[in-house]
Design an enzyme around this catalytic site. Structure first.
Site, PDB file in Angstrom:
ATOM      1  N   ARG A 128     -13.834 -74.695  66.187  1.00  0.00           N
ATOM      2  CA  ARG A 128     -12.944 -75.162  64.896  1.00  0.00           C
ATOM      3  C   ARG A 128     -11.927 -74.013  64.684  1.00  0.00           C
ATOM      4  N   GLN A 153      18.288 -85.004  64.889  1.00  0.00           N
ATOM      5  CA  GLN A 153      17.743 -84.308  66.106  1.00  0.00           C
ATOM      6  C   GLN A 153      17.118 -83.174  65.527  1.00  0.00           C
ATOM      7  N   GLN A 154      17.924 -82.291  64.574  1.00  0.00           N
ATOM      8  CA  GLN A 154      17.231 -81.204  63.893  1.00  0.00           C
ATOM      9  C   GLN A 154      16.301 -81.425  62.902  1.00  0.00           C
ATOM     10  N   GLY A 177     -17.925 -81.969  77.905  1.00  0.00           N
ATOM     11  CA  GLY A 177     -17.077 -81.389  78.811  1.00  0.00           C
ATOM     12  C   GLY A 177     -17.766 -80.798  80.057  1.00  0.00           C
ATOM     13  N   TYR A 197     -25.017 -74.698  63.917  1.00  0.00           N
ATOM     14  CA  TYR A 197     -23.701 -75.370  64.202  1.00  0.00           C
ATOM     15  C   TYR A 197     -22.890 -74.293  64.482  1.00  0.00           C
ATOM     16  N   SER A 235      -8.182 -82.570  50.122  1.00  0.00           N
ATOM     17  CA  SER A 235      -8.485 -81.981  50.989  1.00  0.00           C
ATOM     18  C   SER A 235      -7.305 -81.479  51.869  1.00  0.00           C
ATOM     19  N   ARG A 236      -6.405 -82.611  52.167  1.00  0.00           N
ATOM     20  CA  ARG A 236      -5.223 -82.176  52.827  1.00  0.00           C
ATOM     21  C   ARG A 236      -4.291 -81.433  52.106  1.00  0.00           C
ATOM     22  N   ARG A 254      -7.513 -86.961  50.326  1.00  0.00           N
ATOM     23  CA  ARG A 254      -6.208 -86.551  49.831  1.00  0.00           C
ATOM     24  C   ARG A 254      -6.133 -85.199  49.525  1.00  0.00           C
ATOM     25  N   GLU A 304     -14.929 -81.988  68.116  1.00  0.00           N
ATOM     26  CA  GLU A 304     -15.364 -80.691  67.118  1.00  0.00           C
ATOM     27  C   GLU A 304     -15.297 -81.592  65.461  1.00  0.00           C
TER      28      GLU A 304
HETATM   29  C1  LIG Z   1     -11.431 -68.563  72.908  1.00  0.00           C
HETATM   30  C2  LIG Z   1     -11.913 -69.773  72.562  1.00  0.00           C
HETATM   31  C3  LIG Z   1     -10.663 -70.846  72.664  1.00  0.00           C
HETATM   32  C4  LIG Z   1     -10.731 -72.161  72.073  1.00  0.00           C
HETATM   33  C5  LIG Z   1      -9.733 -73.094  72.270  1.00  0.00           C
HETATM   34  C6  LIG Z   1     -10.141 -74.311  71.848  1.00  0.00           C
HETATM   35  C7  LIG Z   1      -9.852 -75.411  72.882  1.00  0.00           C
HETATM   36  C8  LIG Z   1     -10.736 -76.457  73.101  1.00  0.00           C
HETATM   37  C9  LIG Z   1     -10.549 -77.461  74.191  1.00  0.00           C
HETATM   38  C10 LIG Z   1     -11.487 -78.263  74.493  1.00  0.00           C
HETATM   39  C11 LIG Z   1     -12.845 -78.316  74.103  1.00  0.00           C
HETATM   40  C12 LIG Z   1     -13.424 -79.388  73.382  1.00  0.00           C
HETATM   41  C13 LIG Z   1     -14.725 -79.049  73.016  1.00  0.00           C
HETATM   42  C14 LIG Z   1     -15.238 -80.047  72.124  1.00  0.00           C
HETATM   43  C15 LIG Z   1     -16.783 -79.809  71.740  1.00  0.00           C
HETATM   44  C16 LIG Z   1     -17.352 -80.710  70.890  1.00  0.00           C
HETATM   45  O1  LIG Z   1     -16.658 -81.720  70.376  1.00  0.00           O
HETATM   46  S1  LIG Z   1     -18.825 -80.618  70.768  1.00  0.00           S
HETATM   47  C17 LIG Z   1     -19.595 -81.854  69.281  1.00  0.00           C
HETATM   48  C18 LIG Z   1     -19.021 -81.482  68.040  1.00  0.00           C
HETATM   49  N1  LIG Z   1     -19.379 -82.477  67.022  1.00  0.00           N
HETATM   50  C19 LIG Z   1     -19.117 -82.254  65.948  1.00  0.00           C
HETATM   51  O2  LIG Z   1     -18.102 -81.653  65.324  1.00  0.00           O
HETATM   52  C20 LIG Z   1     -20.069 -83.297  64.926  1.00  0.00           C
HETATM   53  C21 LIG Z   1     -19.315 -83.467  63.618  1.00  0.00           C
HETATM   54  N2  LIG Z   1     -20.447 -83.420  62.531  1.00  0.00           N
HETATM   55  C22 LIG Z   1     -21.081 -82.540  61.961  1.00  0.00           C
HETATM   56  O3  LIG Z   1     -20.573 -81.165  62.094  1.00  0.00           O
HETATM   57  C23 LIG Z   1     -22.087 -82.713  61.026  1.00  0.00           C
HETATM   58  O4  LIG Z   1     -22.976 -83.744  61.327  1.00  0.00           O
HETATM   59  C24 LIG Z   1     -21.644 -82.916  59.651  1.00  0.00           C
HETATM   60  C25 LIG Z   1     -21.021 -81.664  59.084  1.00  0.00           C
HETATM   61  C26 LIG Z   1     -20.702 -83.770  59.349  1.00  0.00           C
HETATM   62  C27 LIG Z   1     -22.738 -83.314  58.688  1.00  0.00           C
HETATM   63  O5  LIG Z   1     -23.829 -82.590  59.095  1.00  0.00           O
HETATM   64  P1  LIG Z   1     -25.428 -82.780  58.636  1.00  0.00           P
HETATM   65  O6  LIG Z   1     -26.338 -81.948  59.158  1.00  0.00           O
HETATM   66  O7  LIG Z   1     -25.715 -84.395  58.580  1.00  0.00           O
HETATM   67  O8  LIG Z   1     -24.967 -82.465  57.092  1.00  0.00           O
HETATM   68  P2  LIG Z   1     -25.659 -82.911  55.884  1.00  0.00           P
HETATM   69  O9  LIG Z   1     -27.096 -82.884  55.887  1.00  0.00           O
HETATM   70  O10 LIG Z   1     -24.950 -84.130  55.334  1.00  0.00           O
HETATM   71  O11 LIG Z   1     -25.357 -81.630  55.016  1.00  0.00           O
HETATM   72  C28 LIG Z   1     -24.067 -81.249  54.782  1.00  0.00           C
HETATM   73  C29 LIG Z   1     -23.997 -79.830  54.222  1.00  0.00           C
HETATM   74  O12 LIG Z   1     -24.232 -78.940  55.202  1.00  0.00           O
HETATM   75  C30 LIG Z   1     -23.117 -78.199  55.142  1.00  0.00           C
HETATM   76  N3  LIG Z   1     -22.421 -77.758  56.451  1.00  0.00           N
HETATM   77  C31 LIG Z   1     -22.507 -78.757  57.485  1.00  0.00           C
HETATM   78  N4  LIG Z   1     -21.831 -77.892  58.626  1.00  0.00           N
HETATM   79  C32 LIG Z   1     -21.878 -76.668  58.183  1.00  0.00           C
HETATM   80  C33 LIG Z   1     -21.564 -75.559  58.809  1.00  0.00           C
HETATM   81  N5  LIG Z   1     -21.008 -75.507  60.224  1.00  0.00           N
HETATM   82  N6  LIG Z   1     -21.464 -74.488  58.218  1.00  0.00           N
HETATM   83  C34 LIG Z   1     -21.907 -74.254  56.779  1.00  0.00           C
HETATM   84  N7  LIG Z   1     -22.321 -75.338  56.119  1.00  0.00           N
HETATM   85  C35 LIG Z   1     -22.392 -76.624  56.776  1.00  0.00           C
HETATM   86  C36 LIG Z   1     -21.930 -78.872  54.569  1.00  0.00           C
HETATM   87  O13 LIG Z   1     -21.030 -78.135  53.837  1.00  0.00           O
HETATM   88  C37 LIG Z   1     -22.897 -79.565  53.279  1.00  0.00           C
HETATM   89  O14 LIG Z   1     -23.337 -78.516  52.405  1.00  0.00           O
HETATM   90  P3  LIG Z   1     -23.658 -79.086  50.796  1.00  0.00           P
HETATM   91  O15 LIG Z   1     -24.438 -80.034  50.828  1.00  0.00           O
HETATM   92  O16 LIG Z   1     -23.750 -77.708  50.023  1.00  0.00           O
HETATM   93  O17 LIG Z   1     -22.061 -79.801  50.398  1.00  0.00           O
HETATM   94  C1  FAD Z   2     -11.746 -84.721  74.394  1.00  0.00           C
HETATM   95  C2  FAD Z   2     -13.466 -84.770  74.050  1.00  0.00           C
HETATM   96  C3  FAD Z   2     -14.077 -83.856  74.337  1.00  0.00           C
HETATM   97  C4  FAD Z   2     -15.531 -83.827  73.851  1.00  0.00           C
HETATM   98  N1  FAD Z   2     -16.351 -82.618  74.280  1.00  0.00           N
HETATM   99  C5  FAD Z   2     -17.455 -82.688  73.696  1.00  0.00           C
HETATM  100  C6  FAD Z   2     -18.193 -81.744  74.148  1.00  0.00           C
HETATM  101  O1  FAD Z   2     -18.032 -80.889  75.071  1.00  0.00           O
HETATM  102  N2  FAD Z   2     -19.714 -81.848  73.691  1.00  0.00           N
HETATM  103  C7  FAD Z   2     -20.050 -82.748  72.735  1.00  0.00           C
HETATM  104  O2  FAD Z   2     -21.378 -82.893  72.240  1.00  0.00           O
HETATM  105  N3  FAD Z   2     -19.240 -83.747  72.522  1.00  0.00           N
HETATM  106  C8  FAD Z   2     -17.937 -83.731  72.816  1.00  0.00           C
HETATM  107  N4  FAD Z   2     -17.137 -84.768  72.367  1.00  0.00           N
HETATM  108  C9  FAD Z   2     -17.421 -85.616  71.287  1.00  0.00           C
HETATM  109  C10 FAD Z   2     -16.983 -85.509  70.093  1.00  0.00           C
HETATM  110  O3  FAD Z   2     -17.212 -84.392  69.551  1.00  0.00           O
HETATM  111  C11 FAD Z   2     -17.116 -86.714  69.265  1.00  0.00           C
HETATM  112  O4  FAD Z   2     -16.529 -87.671  69.934  1.00  0.00           O
HETATM  113  C12 FAD Z   2     -16.683 -86.398  67.748  1.00  0.00           C
HETATM  114  O5  FAD Z   2     -17.564 -85.583  67.226  1.00  0.00           O
HETATM  115  C13 FAD Z   2     -16.610 -87.839  66.914  1.00  0.00           C
HETATM  116  O6  FAD Z   2     -17.915 -88.314  66.956  1.00  0.00           O
HETATM  117  P1  FAD Z   2     -17.927 -90.044  67.461  1.00  0.00           P
HETATM  118  O7  FAD Z   2     -17.468 -90.132  68.676  1.00  0.00           O
HETATM  119  O8  FAD Z   2     -19.441 -90.361  66.932  1.00  0.00           O
HETATM  120  O9  FAD Z   2     -17.177 -90.870  66.350  1.00  0.00           O
HETATM  121  P2  FAD Z   2     -17.602 -91.770  65.300  1.00  0.00           P
HETATM  122  O10 FAD Z   2     -18.351 -90.989  64.099  1.00  0.00           O
HETATM  123  O11 FAD Z   2     -18.172 -92.891  65.762  1.00  0.00           O
HETATM  124  O12 FAD Z   2     -16.259 -92.070  64.630  1.00  0.00           O
HETATM  125  C14 FAD Z   2     -15.461 -93.593  64.465  1.00  0.00           C
HETATM  126  C15 FAD Z   2     -14.810 -93.650  63.252  1.00  0.00           C
HETATM  127  O13 FAD Z   2     -16.009 -93.514  62.170  1.00  0.00           O
HETATM  128  C16 FAD Z   2     -15.484 -92.797  61.062  1.00  0.00           C
HETATM  129  N5  FAD Z   2     -16.675 -92.198  60.484  1.00  0.00           N
HETATM  130  C17 FAD Z   2     -18.065 -91.680  60.917  1.00  0.00           C
HETATM  131  N6  FAD Z   2     -18.450 -91.468  59.985  1.00  0.00           N
HETATM  132  C18 FAD Z   2     -18.082 -90.955  58.971  1.00  0.00           C
HETATM  133  C19 FAD Z   2     -18.385 -90.859  57.580  1.00  0.00           C
HETATM  134  N7  FAD Z   2     -19.506 -90.241  57.306  1.00  0.00           N
HETATM  135  N8  FAD Z   2     -17.532 -91.312  56.622  1.00  0.00           N
HETATM  136  C20 FAD Z   2     -16.209 -91.578  56.761  1.00  0.00           C
HETATM  137  N9  FAD Z   2     -15.947 -92.093  58.181  1.00  0.00           N
HETATM  138  C21 FAD Z   2     -16.734 -91.911  59.073  1.00  0.00           C
HETATM  139  C22 FAD Z   2     -14.756 -91.923  61.878  1.00  0.00           C
HETATM  140  O14 FAD Z   2     -13.604 -91.115  60.712  1.00  0.00           O
HETATM  141  C23 FAD Z   2     -13.807 -92.541  62.668  1.00  0.00           C
HETATM  142  O15 FAD Z   2     -12.750 -92.954  62.227  1.00  0.00           O
HETATM  143  C24 FAD Z   2     -15.822 -84.634  73.065  1.00  0.00           C
HETATM  144  C25 FAD Z   2     -14.917 -85.581  72.511  1.00  0.00           C
HETATM  145  C26 FAD Z   2     -13.691 -85.799  72.951  1.00  0.00           C
HETATM  146  C27 FAD Z   2     -12.811 -86.703  72.709  1.00  0.00           C
END
Ligand SMILES: CCCCCCCC/C=C\CCCCCC(=O)SCCNC(=O)CCNC(=O)[C@H](O)C(C)(C)COP(=O)(O)OP(=O)(O)OC[C@H]1O[C@@H](n2cnc3c(N)ncnc32)[C@H](O)[C@@H]1OP(=O)(O)O
Ligand code: FAD
Length: 642
Positions: A266, A311-312, A162, A259, A506-507, A504, A405
């Site tokens: 989140r 509606q409610q 962003g 991270y 997790s939810r 399921r 996120e």
């Molecule tokens: C005042 C503030 C107001 C805020 C209001 C909010 C409004 C916001 C509005 C707009 C903002 C929009 C912002 C959007 C910004 C973005 O999207 S930034 C990009 C975000 N991207 C993601 O979130 C990517 C998602 N992917 C991941 O997080 C990771 O890749 C993964 C967790 C899926 C996997 O990571 P990886 O490094 O590959 O992990 P593994 O080697 O598989 O290991 C997993 C183990 O690591 C533990 N773990 C993962 N994350 C964490 C963590 N954060 N903390 C602690 N531990 C972590 C995980 O539990 C596994 O542990 P085990 O192996 O023990 O099970």
């Molecule tokens: C409005 C908006 C704002 C954003 N802002 C930022 C920002 O400021 N900074 C930034 O860095 N990023 C930002 N992003 C990016 C965002 O964080 C990613 O799009 C998000 O993390 C999802 O990753 P992806 O696009 O690679 O999806 P993908 O991983 O390609 O997802 C596609 C499909 O694959 C599935 N999938 C992928 N991996 C797995 C797996 N391991 N197991 C099961 N299913 C899987 C998903 O569930 C999904 O159904 C933003 C995105 C949006 C929409």
């Protein structure tokens, strides 16, 4: 009630004061309705207000208070984002959590004074979820003590961050750190992108906007490429990880500590989602008490559509969810702040619990918020589909949260890892080692639910029933996973084959947490009238949610068919009880008309006159005959008449 929603009487009062001040400052109001503006006009309008805010913020709020900032932001800049959204939401939090004291002294004051604008650039064109496969590299050059940032191919372009496209001149960039040919994985670097005087991209940087999106169009989500772009070694954020001049790598106390900016969002986004859900419901519920259509009793006049049970049923369970999310969100923020403090002093033991909790909540809350907002839109009939309702914009913004996120399915699977580990403890007789959030997994439950069997049991039997289904599904999914591995399946393959069942679990676990947070809050309330109104809402919540997941409790006979009938009757009973309070339960959030930006949801209920006024102000109505008609349609009709 506002004090319950916003956390204290002082907070509720401050919100009112802030809204009143903004109402007196026309320069901070939208110059025309946002839906009538082009994307460029909206960005310009937002930047205009942003600069006024930078000057005058101190007169309106305490700028060091995140809650006041958030409120100011929602009122003045609105939900659609602004040119500095990521600066506050991720850039400053990333620097605060990951930069060393020395680095913070250098960059944070400049960021806080808004001398520089920053974002968080992690996601790439080819990868967002799987951070291990990001492709941007930061290779250490020992000779110059610099990192060389590079985009090796098109899929490595940063994509989505962003405000990256046009507004930011700095970013925290996540890149794979390579030292002496060894890859140490993704790390955060402070990177200057644009010249501070001219705002032109610096040599070696390719940057731009990724184009219009479903919503959030004031935000210039961007792309970014590096061509062997050099930054000093000291731009690696070094609070937890260090690289010395000779290339020695000092690893952080926890592998995932970098991270933390993601965990920050989140945790904080939950109450943001609650606010969006409550806003849409406020619009729909107010409108439903103005709109009259049809009769329930044919001998009586047309009724307000809010009198219909359908509606409610469409709106009230979501009102309960909005409150539940607000309360669960407030608890989560407290936990996050505590864990952050501990992390800063080197204690990382709570990170796994926080990660699991926020991963589940983020997924369930954003999904249910989207569902609730869409129902609110449909509940407004045709006018809900008009941008005059503003509900479609709220929806578009809210559901962005299902993706950013961490995509929801992926984050549910993160929580599932934690649940499976907990299930393994239970199975190996080590339940005493379970953390407080999963302790129920080790507790033996009664053979059947006692809902409707114990008078005056409060919500205890409901909580026990949620615990039972969550525990059963967790153990079932874990058994399935362990069973496949025992049969010789590789861990990752077994995991994938169980992932629907795992999610399921997790939810269910997350929905239990939300119910418990709601119960905890209601139990704390001293004011009788507030407690009564929220207890009704909680009754609706537990019964509605239980009905929604009833199949899990029916399949092992924990709930009987007659108990299910009881639960259904309770839902109908509480829909009726809540009806007289419905509008007030949403008005208690005290959204101003400026903040809601909705013609349908106006506080004064003067809907029809204002809808007509709104339609007349459409740019298409500036002239009676459009050039599309003179140029194309009119000649076509004339030709057809010949
Ligand atoms: C005042 C503030 C107001 C805020 C209001 C909010 C409004 C916001 C509005 C707009 C903002 C929009 C912002 C959007 C910004 C973005 O999207 S930034 C990009 C975000 N991207 C993601 O979130 C990517 C998602 N992917 C991941 O997080 C990771 O890749 C993964 C967790 C899926 C996997 O990571 P990886 O490094 O590959 O992990 P593994 O080697 O598989 O290991 C997993 C183990 O690591 C533990 N773990 C993962 N994350 C964490 C963590 N954060 N903390 C602690 N531990 C972590 C995980 O539990 C596994 O542990 P085990 O192996 O023990 O099970
Ligand atoms: C409005 C908006 C704002 C954003 N802002 C930022 C920002 O400021 N900074 C930034 O860095 N990023 C930002 N992003 C990016 C965002 O964080 C990613 O799009 C998000 O993390 C999802 O990753 P992806 O696009 O690679 O999806 P993908 O991983 O390609 O997802 C596609 C499909 O694959 C599935 N999938 C992928 N991996 C797995 C797996 N391991 N197991 C099961 N299913 C899987 C998903 O569930 C999904 O159904 C933003 C995105 C949006 C929409």
């Amino acid at each position: 009630m506002a004090a319950q929603i916003w956390g204290s009487e002082k907070r509720a009062r401050r919100r009112r004061e802030i809204s009143a001040k903004i109402a007196q400052m026309p320069e901070l109001h939208d110059s025309k309705p946002l839906p009538f503006m082009t994307r460029e006009e909206k960005i310009m309008e937002s930047a205009r207000k942003l600069t006024i805010l930078t000057e005058k913020m101190g007169q309106i709020i305490d700028p060091t208070d995140p809650a006041e900032l958030y409120h100011l932001n929602n009122e003045v800049l609105g939900l659609e984002g602004n040119p500095m959204a990521l600066h506050g939401v991720m850039f400053i939090p990333a620097l605060s959590a990951q930069a060393s004291d020395e680095q913070q002294a250098k960059w944070l004051p400049r960021a806080l004074r808004r001398e520089i604008i920053g974002t968080y650039a992690q996601t790439e064109l080819g990868h967002g979820t799987n951070l291990q496969n990001l492709e941007t590299t930061a290779t250490y050059d020992l000779a110059t003590q610099e990192f060389v940032l590079h985009t090796p191919q098109i899929t490595a372009l940063k994509w989505w961050p962003g405000n990256l496209g046009k507004s930011s001149n700095y970013a925290v960039v996540v890149a794979h750190m390579i030292i002496k040919a060894k890859n140490y994985g993704p790390h955060p670097f402070m990177v200057q992108l644009r010249d501070e005087k001219t705002h032109e991209p610096l040599p070696g940087i390719t940057i731009g906007d990724i184009g219009p999106k479903m919503a959030y169009n004031i935000v210039d989500n961007g792309f970014l490429g590096f061509n062997k772009y050099r930054i000093p070694r000291t731009n690696l954020l070094m609070r937890h990880t260090k690289v010395e001049a000779d290339g020695t790598y000092i690893k952080p106390p926890h592998a995932k500590i970098n991270y933390s900016a993601m965990v920050h969002v989140r945790a904080y986004m939950l109450t943001g989602q609650a606010i969006m859900l409550a806003s849409a419901l406020n619009i729909a519920t107010r409108y439903s008490s103005v709109r009259r259509q049809g009769q329930i009793d044919k001998s009586q006049p047309e009724v307000k559509v809010l009198e219909y049970q359908t509606q409610q049923h469409r709106l009230f369970p979501s009102i309960a969810r909005a409150y539940a999310f607000q309360f669960a969100g407030a608890e989560t923020v407290k936990l996050y702040e505590h864990v952050l403090k501990e992390m800063k002093s080197g204690n990382v033991s709570l990170m796994a619990d926080l990660h699991a909790l926020t991963s589940g909540l983020k997924s369930v809350v954003t999904y249910q918020t989207g569902e609730g907002i869409e129902q609110a839109r449909m509940a407004c009939g045709g006018h809900g589909y008009s941008m005059a309702s503003y509900i479609s914009e709220i929806y578009g913004v809210a559901i962005g949260g299902c993706t950013y996120e961490g995509e929801n399915m992926v984050m549910l699977l993160q929580l599932a890892r934690y649940l499976v580990k907990s299930a393994a403890l239970v199975k190996s007789g080590q339940s005493s080692k379970l953390g407080p959030l999963v302790a129920y997994l080790g507790v033996k439950s009664e053979p059947t639910s006692l809902i409707d069997r114990i008078p005056n049991s409060g919500f205890t039997e409901y909580v026990k029933t949620f615990q039972h289904v969550s525990k059963r599904q967790t153990l079932k999914a874990a058994d399935m996973f362990f069973g496949l591995m025992e049969k010789g399946e590789k861990r990752e393959i077994a995991w994938n084959k169980c992932s629907v069942e795992l999610n399921r679990a997790s939810r269910l676990h997350t929905r239990l947490f939300i119910v418990e947070a709601f119960v905890r809050r209601v139990n704390e309330i001293a004011d009788i009238r507030i407690k009564e109104a929220l207890t009704d809402l909680l009754h609706l919540h537990v019964n509605y949610e239980l009905l929604d997941i009833a199949s899990y409790a029916l399949e092992d006979g924990f709930l009987s068919a007659s108990q299910l009938d009881y639960i259904r009757d309770q839902v109908y009973l509480y829909l009726g009880k809540i009806r007289p309070n419905a509008v007030s339960l949403l008005d208690s959030w005290e959204f101003s008309d400026i903040e809601l930006r909705s013609v349908l949801g106006r506080r004064d209920g003067n809907v029809y006159e204002n809808l007509f006024k709104w339609a007349k102000s459409s740019p298409l109505n500036k002239t009676d005959v459009l050039s599309s008609v003179t140029q194309y349609l009119k000649p076509m009709m004339e030709k057809a008449r010949l």
